[in-house]
Design a protein around this motif. Structure first.
Motif, short mmCIF file in Angstrom:
data_model
loop_
_atom_site.label_atom_id
_atom_site.label_comp_id
_atom_site.label_asym_id
_atom_site.label_seq_id
_atom_site.Cartn_x
_atom_site.Cartn_y
_atom_site.Cartn_z
N GLY A 92 40.52 8.81 -18.38
CA GLY A 92 40.39 7.42 -17.93
C GLY A 92 41.13 6.37 -18.74
O GLY A 92 40.82 5.18 -18.63
N ALA A 93 42.08 6.77 -19.56
CA ALA A 93 42.81 5.78 -20.38
C ALA A 93 43.34 4.65 -19.51
O ALA A 93 43.80 4.86 -18.39
N THR A 94 43.23 3.43 -20.02
CA THR A 94 43.71 2.26 -19.28
C THR A 94 45.24 2.19 -19.33
O THR A 94 45.88 1.84 -18.35
N ALA A 95 45.79 2.48 -20.47
CA ALA A 95 47.25 2.44 -20.65
C ALA A 95 47.61 3.44 -21.74
O ALA A 95 46.76 3.83 -22.55
N VAL A 96 48.85 3.85 -21.74
CA VAL A 96 49.33 4.79 -22.75
C VAL A 96 50.59 4.20 -23.38
O VAL A 96 51.53 3.83 -22.67
N LEU A 97 50.58 4.09 -24.70
CA LEU A 97 51.75 3.59 -25.41
C LEU A 97 52.28 4.70 -26.31
O LEU A 97 51.68 5.00 -27.34
N PRO A 98 53.38 5.33 -25.92
CA PRO A 98 53.92 6.41 -26.73
C PRO A 98 54.82 5.90 -27.85
O PRO A 98 55.40 4.82 -27.75
N SER A 99 54.92 6.68 -28.89
CA SER A 99 55.80 6.32 -30.00
C SER A 99 56.21 7.57 -30.75
O SER A 99 55.37 8.41 -31.09
N ALA A 100 57.50 7.67 -31.02
CA ALA A 100 57.98 8.79 -31.83
C ALA A 100 57.58 8.58 -33.29
O ALA A 100 57.32 7.44 -33.72
N LEU A 101 57.54 9.64 -34.03
CA LEU A 101 57.20 9.59 -35.45
C LEU A 101 58.07 8.56 -36.18
O LEU A 101 59.28 8.52 -36.00
N TYR A 102 57.41 7.74 -36.99
CA TYR A 102 58.10 6.77 -37.84
C TYR A 102 57.91 7.23 -39.28
O TYR A 102 56.79 7.51 -39.71
N LEU A 103 58.99 7.33 -40.03
CA LEU A 103 58.91 7.83 -41.40
C LEU A 103 59.41 6.76 -42.37
O LEU A 103 60.63 6.62 -42.56
N SER A 104 58.50 6.03 -42.98
CA SER A 104 58.95 5.04 -43.97
C SER A 104 59.46 5.79 -45.20
O SER A 104 59.17 6.98 -45.40
N SER A 105 60.19 5.10 -46.04
CA SER A 105 60.77 5.76 -47.22
C SER A 105 59.68 6.29 -48.15
O SER A 105 59.86 7.31 -48.82
N THR A 106 58.52 5.62 -48.18
CA THR A 106 57.44 6.08 -49.06
C THR A 106 56.79 7.34 -48.51
O THR A 106 56.40 8.24 -49.26
N VAL A 107 56.68 7.42 -47.20
CA VAL A 107 55.98 8.55 -46.58
C VAL A 107 56.89 9.76 -46.43
O VAL A 107 56.44 10.91 -46.44
N ARG A 108 58.16 9.51 -46.35
CA ARG A 108 59.14 10.57 -46.07
C ARG A 108 59.03 11.80 -47.00
O ARG A 108 58.96 12.93 -46.50
N PRO A 109 58.96 11.62 -48.33
CA PRO A 109 58.89 12.82 -49.19
C PRO A 109 57.66 13.68 -48.90
O PRO A 109 57.76 14.91 -48.84
N GLY A 110 56.51 13.04 -48.70
CA GLY A 110 55.28 13.79 -48.42
C GLY A 110 55.37 14.51 -47.09
O GLY A 110 54.92 15.67 -46.96
N PHE A 111 55.96 13.85 -46.11
CA PHE A 111 56.08 14.49 -44.80
C PHE A 111 57.03 15.68 -44.88
O PHE A 111 56.74 16.77 -44.35
N PHE A 112 58.16 15.51 -45.57
CA PHE A 112 59.10 16.63 -45.67
C PHE A 112 58.52 17.78 -46.50
O PHE A 112 58.85 18.94 -46.25
N ALA A 113 57.67 17.45 -47.46
CA ALA A 113 57.01 18.53 -48.22
C ALA A 113 56.12 19.33 -47.28
O ALA A 113 56.10 20.58 -47.32
N TRP A 114 55.38 18.62 -46.43
CA TRP A 114 54.52 19.31 -45.44
C TRP A 114 55.38 20.14 -44.49
O TRP A 114 55.06 21.31 -44.21
N LEU A 115 56.47 19.54 -44.01
CA LEU A 115 57.32 20.24 -43.05
C LEU A 115 57.92 21.51 -43.68
O LEU A 115 57.95 22.57 -43.05
N GLY A 116 58.36 21.38 -44.93
CA GLY A 116 58.94 22.54 -45.62
C GLY A 116 57.94 23.66 -45.80
O GLY A 116 58.28 24.85 -45.78
N ARG A 117 56.68 23.27 -45.97
CA ARG A 117 55.61 24.27 -46.15
C ARG A 117 55.23 24.90 -44.82
O ARG A 117 55.10 26.12 -44.71
N GLU A 118 55.04 24.08 -43.81
CA GLU A 118 54.47 24.55 -42.54
C GLU A 118 55.51 24.99 -41.51
O GLU A 118 55.26 25.88 -40.71
N HIS A 119 56.67 24.31 -41.52
CA HIS A 119 57.70 24.60 -40.51
C HIS A 119 59.08 24.54 -41.15
O HIS A 119 59.91 23.69 -40.79
N PRO A 120 59.35 25.41 -42.11
CA PRO A 120 60.60 25.31 -42.88
C PRO A 120 61.86 25.38 -42.00
O PRO A 120 62.87 24.77 -42.34
#
Ligand code: SF4
Length: 346
Positions: free
Chosen positions: A250-278
């Motif tokens: 029943g969602a009223t509206a859907v607003l999609p958005s691709a992943l946003y990677l700020s410079s601060t978050v980027r290292p942590g995200f890539f560490a996760w990616l390297g671990r989980e989906h190298p």
């Protein structure tokens, strides 16, 4: 004492070096119910936060954030850098060192009583999730909702927390006085991926149930289909299933958005990616070679997948295709996508 009935370990103020920058700290608290988490209870000086129009090109906005830091612990969370302003780190401290504004309701009521001109609208959940697990104990949201409703101030609440169900009657009551806009963030059909990226959050199924309950109560509910992760949650069958489930709930509206990677978050995200989906690290380096936003070619491709699905299920089209991180908070539409160069990446 908010933790009556439990074993409590109250720590001395300053137990964490970075907390020297947290003013008005009353006590730091640990509880067996929240293993590894420390709550730093403070007496806030202000509740309403004015975000001027000039900040990062955002329009003028009033926000309330009863918590800082978030136990939902999303790997990609773009609010992480806000913890650095407190002298805490944007990684583990953001997930485990939670600042609780225990007097936020009293301060809000006093601010509203004093103001000659009330905020035209207030946004909740812009920096951290107001329905993270701590809210089950501190119960700050009911008072905030009642205070805003009594003042007839329209407000939005964005959350991944199913605890919002507890407050549906209060939201309905406030909505009778001024428009209330609940919003849920739901984006993964893959349960394993969801728990890996958002380890402290309720499941997608639980959030869909909360969505249905909010709608059954007669409230609108926009779903932020975000973040969508290239090659992990953007496969056409995944998008189709997600949009269909949102429509069914029943969602009223859907607003999609691709992943946003700020410079601060980027290292942590890539560490996760390297671990989980190298095997995907190289793809992500190409897609995010230009900075925090995904390559415009990718966003255009994603938009082409989503628009027909949204139309098919009767959702209003987002203003300008796949939304950027600002539109994710309903602040402004994404700029027009760049003209597509030859699709070499996708
Ligand atoms: S729920 Fe929102 S604020 Fe909390 S960690 Fe996830 S993205 Fe950040």
């Amino acid at each position: 004492m908010r933790w009556a009935g439990q074993r409590i370990d109250a720590l001395a103020p300053g137990a964490l070096p970075g907390l020297a920058r947290v003013s008005n700290l009353v006590q730091s608290v640990r509880s067996p119910e929240f293993a590894g988490i420390t709550f730093h209870e403070i007496l806030a000086k202000t509740a309403l936060n004015h975000v001027p129009a000039t900040a990062k090109m955002l329009p003028d906005e009033w926000t309330i954030n009863p918590y800082r830091g978030c136990t939902h612990a999303c790997v990609y969370c773009y609010a992480r850098p806000t913890h650095e302003h407190l002298g805490l780190n944007a990684t583990s401290d953001f997930d485990t060192q939670i600042i609780v504004k225990t007097n936020v309701v009293e301060v809000l009521r006093a601010e509203l009583a004093k103001k000659r001109v009330l905020p035209p609208r207030v946004a909740l959940g812009t920096s951290t999730d107001p329905y993270q697990r701590a809210e089950g104990r501190y119960r700050l949201m009911p008072g905030i909702i009642q205070a805003l409703g009594a003042a007839r101030i329209p407000f939005s609440v964005l959350t991944k927390g199913t605890l919002i169900r507890r407050d549906i009657p209060l939201l309905v009551e406030a909505d009778r006085r001024a428009h209330v806009e609940p919003g849920l963030s739901i984006s993964f059909v893959d349960a394993e991926l969801q728990q890996s990226l958002e380890p402290g959050t309720p499941t997608t199924a639980a959030r869909l149930a909360a969505l249905a309950e909010i709608r059954a109560a007669g409230l609108d509910c926009t779903v932020f289909l975000a973040p969508i992760l290239p090659l992990l949650s953007d496969r056409p069958w995944q998008l189709e299933r997600m949009v269909r489930q949102l429509a069914e709930a029943g969602a009223t509206a859907v607003l999609p958005s691709a992943l946003y990677l700020s410079s601060t978050v980027r290292p942590g995200f890539f560490a996760w990616l390297g671990r989980e989906h190298p095997s995907l690290v190289g793809d992500y380096e190409r897609i995010y070679a230009g900075g925090s936003e995904a390559d415009p070619r990718y966003r255009r491709w994603l938009d082409e997948q989503l628009q027909p699905l949204l139309r098919e299920h009767g959702f209003p089209a987002p203003d300008a295709g796949v939304q950027d991180k600002f539109a994710l908070r309903g602040r402004r539409a994404a700029p027009p996508l760049a003209a597509p160069p030859p699709p070499t990446l996708f």
